[in-house]
Design a protein around this motif. Sequence first.
Motif: not given
Length: 521
Positions: A314, A441, A445
């Motif tokens: 991420t 993501c 996200k």
Amino acid sequence: MYPFGSGMPQPHPPTSTPGYNPQPGMSAGVPFGAGWVAPTQHPHQQQQQQQQPTNSHYPSAATHHAPYPTNNAPYPPTNPAPYPTTNTAPYPTAGPYPHASPYPSNNGHQPSPYPGSSYPHNPHQTPYPTSTGSPAHYHNPSYGQAPPTHPTSYNPNHGYTPVRTSMGLESPAGNIQHCFEELAQRQGHPIQHHYSTAPRREGTPTVFPAQNFDPVKDAHDLRKAMKGFGTDEDALINIICRRSNEQRQEIQRQYKTHFGKDLIEDIRSETSGNFEKLLVGLLRPIVDYYCHELNDAMAGIGTDEDVLIEILCTLSNHEIHTIKNQYLRLYGAHLESELKSETSGNFKRLLVSLCTAARDESGHVDRAAAQSDARELLKAGELRVGTDESMFNMILCQRNYQQLKLIFQEYETMTGHSLEKAIKKEFSGDIMEGLIAICRCVNNKAEYFASRLHKSMAGIGTNDKQLIRVIITRCEIDMADIKAAFERMYGKSLKSWIKGDTSGHYKHALYALVGEQRSNS
């Protein structure tokens, strides 16, 4: 420059709190952990540019990105001009400017740890004029004199030496812009302001920097809350949970300065359980917190692969590089080596690719290339016996997010179903979870982290460690968006789930972090 944590350079406004510095490796505007953000023009910037006259003596930011004027500016491009060339010192040797170059030399300084950017941005002063400034603001009669002392010091290990001026510490980019502003003002040219000071954010946070922040008062209030018999937990929540991470670091410095004690140690001695873990996590510098979570996930017997996936899948290249450097300083080991020793197979190769932090972050898209990559993924998975994991690894770990979105669209057009569905069919175990995390993501996200929160509280018992980590790392970035996604996906508010799975001061602290009012029950 763009804020650190967004993956792109962008100018930023100075903090409104005197003597208040971001952590090394962090920028004002968007907190660390926001991940990569596509470069977009702020609407305020567009409005300001429309209001400015077009016959300005200085080119606007929309058409001119370098601090040097173009050939049609009122200054000739030759060396005798007041603008320095790249081979000379950044200030003229004659006139009111100091002879010594304020720029740090490359000799004697280690290179910047941040790829794609030679210097981090200035945490105190935006390198561009604000929309409310005046020409008099940039005229500095004491320029070149001995600067005042600064309340905090910069870590020389972070790749650059800031320039001292009478207005504080600033980066060379900000200093050279100041030089041009002052030079224009001295020669009677009007200064045009084309830059918006509004920070770019990827999402909507629930924890904001406190207004009229007074770290000394906060430090004394915390000491008062823990001194003597008993502890005022509400005071701890109101201060620690309602300050930004940068402000908490300043509070800790003032606490140790005034009382000679470590705030984290006092918190540990006065609180317990999940409430203690939450407050201690909030008080850690955010980069140290990520390093601690990674180290804890790999310590002892077994490995918590979910933590490795959540963090490495991420974050942006800048953030991963910063974590790698800090991990080495904190634990004396290279993060990549630790990942190799704790994982195996295709999952290990995925994590090593992510840890390399070499993803394209240009934001450029190419439909023909997206169609080609979609065909390669199809041939590597559903159109063959077995699966070519290396093709999925290469494309998902190297392409930028905008290009990946286009690849996902092309794949769905070709097959009639999503790439995530194909990954679930072709993979299993940790490698499947890692690839799916990247896909989610890229697509949304906020929904990915909403699913992480739901997973931490679903079923029997609560994974408090995961719940705490997601809330700490996202509350200053996009927690409001995560809350909305959570209610949209699961039909109930995040507050109701927290209420059902936590209790006491721990619950009230979580309420404060996710932007909810404290309930009586």
